[in-house]
Write a protein that holds these residues in place. Sequence first.
Motif, PDB file in Angstrom:
ATOM      1  N   ARG A 128      49.257 -12.940  11.911  1.00 61.30           N
ATOM      2  CA  ARG A 128      49.131 -12.264  10.418  1.00 61.30           C
ATOM      3  C   ARG A 128      49.520 -10.747  10.364  1.00 61.30           C
ATOM      4  N   THR A 129      48.923 -10.005  11.038  1.00 66.17           N
ATOM      5  CA  THR A 129      49.044  -8.574  10.887  1.00 66.17           C
ATOM      6  C   THR A 129      50.473  -8.138  11.687  1.00 66.17           C
ATOM      7  N   LEU A 130      50.865  -8.891  12.607  1.00 63.00           N
ATOM      8  CA  LEU A 130      52.186  -8.399  13.091  1.00 63.00           C
ATOM      9  C   LEU A 130      53.330  -8.686  12.224  1.00 63.00           C
ATOM     10  N   GLU A 131      53.402 -10.207  11.892  1.00 62.21           N
ATOM     11  CA  GLU A 131      54.745 -10.720  11.505  1.00 62.21           C
ATOM     12  C   GLU A 131      54.853 -10.228   9.840  1.00 62.21           C
ATOM     13  N   CYS A 139      51.347 -10.694  22.704  1.00 62.40           N
ATOM     14  CA  CYS A 139      52.706 -10.089  22.844  1.00 62.40           C
ATOM     15  C   CYS A 139      53.686 -10.382  21.922  1.00 62.40           C
ATOM     16  N   LEU A 140      54.403  -9.370  21.854  1.00 60.03           N
ATOM     17  CA  LEU A 140      55.838  -9.343  20.831  1.00 60.03           C
ATOM     18  C   LEU A 140      56.981  -9.177  21.731  1.00 60.03           C
ATOM     19  N   PHE A 141      58.008  -9.853  21.495  1.00 62.46           N
ATOM     20  CA  PHE A 141      59.147  -9.631  22.138  1.00 62.46           C
ATOM     21  C   PHE A 141      60.520  -9.503  21.104  1.00 62.46           C
ATOM     22  N   SER A 142      61.553  -8.922  21.710  1.00 63.72           N
ATOM     23  CA  SER A 142      62.534  -8.711  21.171  1.00 63.72           C
ATOM     24  C   SER A 142      63.121 -10.194  20.885  1.00 63.72           C
ATOM     25  N   CYS A 157      44.146  -5.799  17.828  1.00 60.02           N
ATOM     26  CA  CYS A 157      44.954  -5.803  19.117  1.00 60.02           C
ATOM     27  C   CYS A 157      46.560  -5.525  18.577  1.00 60.02           C
ATOM     28  N   ALA A 158      46.778  -6.337  17.358  1.00 54.60           N
ATOM     29  CA  ALA A 158      47.950  -6.302  16.566  1.00 54.60           C
ATOM     30  C   ALA A 158      48.412  -4.799  16.215  1.00 54.60           C
ATOM     31  N   LEU A 159      47.425  -4.188  15.826  1.00 53.68           N
ATOM     32  CA  LEU A 159      47.734  -2.807  15.405  1.00 53.68           C
ATOM     33  C   LEU A 159      48.087  -1.827  16.683  1.00 53.68           C
ATOM     34  N   GLU A 160      47.386  -2.264  17.767  1.00 52.09           N
ATOM     35  CA  GLU A 160      47.977  -1.295  18.909  1.00 52.09           C
ATOM     36  C   GLU A 160      49.095  -1.582  19.297  1.00 52.09           C
ATOM     37  N   VAL A 161      49.522  -3.149  19.198  1.00 51.19           N
ATOM     38  CA  VAL A 161      50.903  -3.446  19.545  1.00 51.19           C
ATOM     39  C   VAL A 161      52.045  -2.900  18.470  1.00 51.19           C
ATOM     40  N   LEU A 170      58.700  -0.557  15.060  1.00 49.19           N
ATOM     41  CA  LEU A 170      60.344  -0.441  15.276  1.00 49.19           C
ATOM     42  C   LEU A 170      60.797  -1.948  15.720  1.00 49.19           C
ATOM     43  N   LEU A 171      60.144  -2.558  16.651  1.00 47.50           N
ATOM     44  CA  LEU A 171      60.501  -3.746  16.936  1.00 47.50           C
ATOM     45  C   LEU A 171      60.704  -4.796  15.740  1.00 47.50           C
ATOM     46  N   MET A 172      59.790  -4.742  15.173  1.00 43.23           N
ATOM     47  CA  MET A 172      59.613  -5.696  14.095  1.00 43.23           C
ATOM     48  C   MET A 172      60.684  -5.611  13.007  1.00 43.23           C
ATOM     49  N   GLN A 173      60.830  -4.233  12.686  1.00 41.91           N
ATOM     50  CA  GLN A 173      61.968  -3.822  11.816  1.00 41.91           C
ATOM     51  C   GLN A 173      63.348  -4.428  12.098  1.00 41.91           C
ATOM     52  N   GLU A 174      63.583  -4.030  13.575  1.00 46.99           N
ATOM     53  CA  GLU A 174      64.927  -4.698  14.047  1.00 46.99           C
ATOM     54  C   GLU A 174      65.076  -6.201  13.928  1.00 46.99           C
ATOM     55  N   ILE A 175      63.600  -6.876  14.213  1.00 44.91           N
ATOM     56  CA  ILE A 175      63.755  -8.421  14.038  1.00 44.91           C
ATOM     57  C   ILE A 175      64.116  -8.726  12.563  1.00 44.91           C
ATOM     58  N   ARG A 176      63.413  -8.042  11.687  1.00 51.85           N
ATOM     59  CA  ARG A 176      63.827  -8.411  10.231  1.00 51.85           C
ATOM     60  C   ARG A 176      65.215  -8.211   9.956  1.00 51.85           C
TER      61      ARG A 176
END
Length: 309
Positions: free
Chosen positions: A231-234, A257-260, A285-289, A296-302
């Motif tokens: 929830r925190t990541l997505e 984990c979070l992947f491109s 843990c999500a905030l650390e990721v 930046l990676l989540m923005q690229e995925i969006r």
Amino acid sequence: MGRLIRIGTRESELALWQAKTVQSKIEALGHDTILVPIKSTGDQVLDKPLYELGITGIFTKTLDISMLNGQIDIAVHSMKDVPTQLPKGIVQAAVLERAATQDILVHKGLDFLESENSTSTIATGSLRRKAQWLHRYPHHNVVDLRGNVNTRLLKVIENDWQGAIFAKAGLERIKLMPKDALILDWMIPAPAQGAMVVVTLDKDEHCKEVTNKLNHAPSEIETHMEREFLRTLEGGCTAPIGARAKFENQSVHFKGCLFSLDGKQKIEVEKLVKTKDFKGFGERCALEVLEKGGSLLMQEIRNENSALH
């Protein structure tokens, strides 16, 4: 014994197995029940990858509406299909004891894994599985695979793919686990994979009281941490996110984990926390990721996801 409890479920063999499991447990407590199968959008639309449909909770939405409209009293879901934010008025009533969490490869022989020149094809409808597979085997081709478990297994036979990725728990539950299936112990599962959840209306005290007796506390804690991480990541965005919390004595071992989307980038976190301190740990843990490049990676995925729609 008093009121009849109407159990909403999807119509697939696996969904019915899960609903019947809950039904037998509730009836063992002395309550009368009836199964109410309902077709979901995710079951109906089979020609598009899940992440292109742009619907949060595609497999749960129809059951949510049926519950809010008073057609069913409780619903049983594979917990990994349930959005981390439940609809207003619906609450989590029980997490049953968790089954296997691993992903597995159903294959036609494993020789292709040894060849670095192999342009093999693997099938999956999951962004998470696709990204992790490409991270490990960047020279492979990954194609989309949709449908219920039975349909997907049939497609593996019918197509010239080398294999397809499934959740071990799903195949074991309906006794379709191939003897030679390869357990992908390196692949981090979906948050709450292998867990079944019962939801009901917040105002339905009777159903909350009955179903709460089915709750398995360790499974509830593990899935809480994993879904908190998700929830925190997505932030409402579909992304290749994996998480596994596992009890170890008085602690919980957490790996996320979070992947491109192409699997080339990987951001991982692995920690141990005392069981009593589990609340908020998935979020931390999500905030650390996110701090390690995840934002930046989540923005690229969006951006990539919005280009698909």
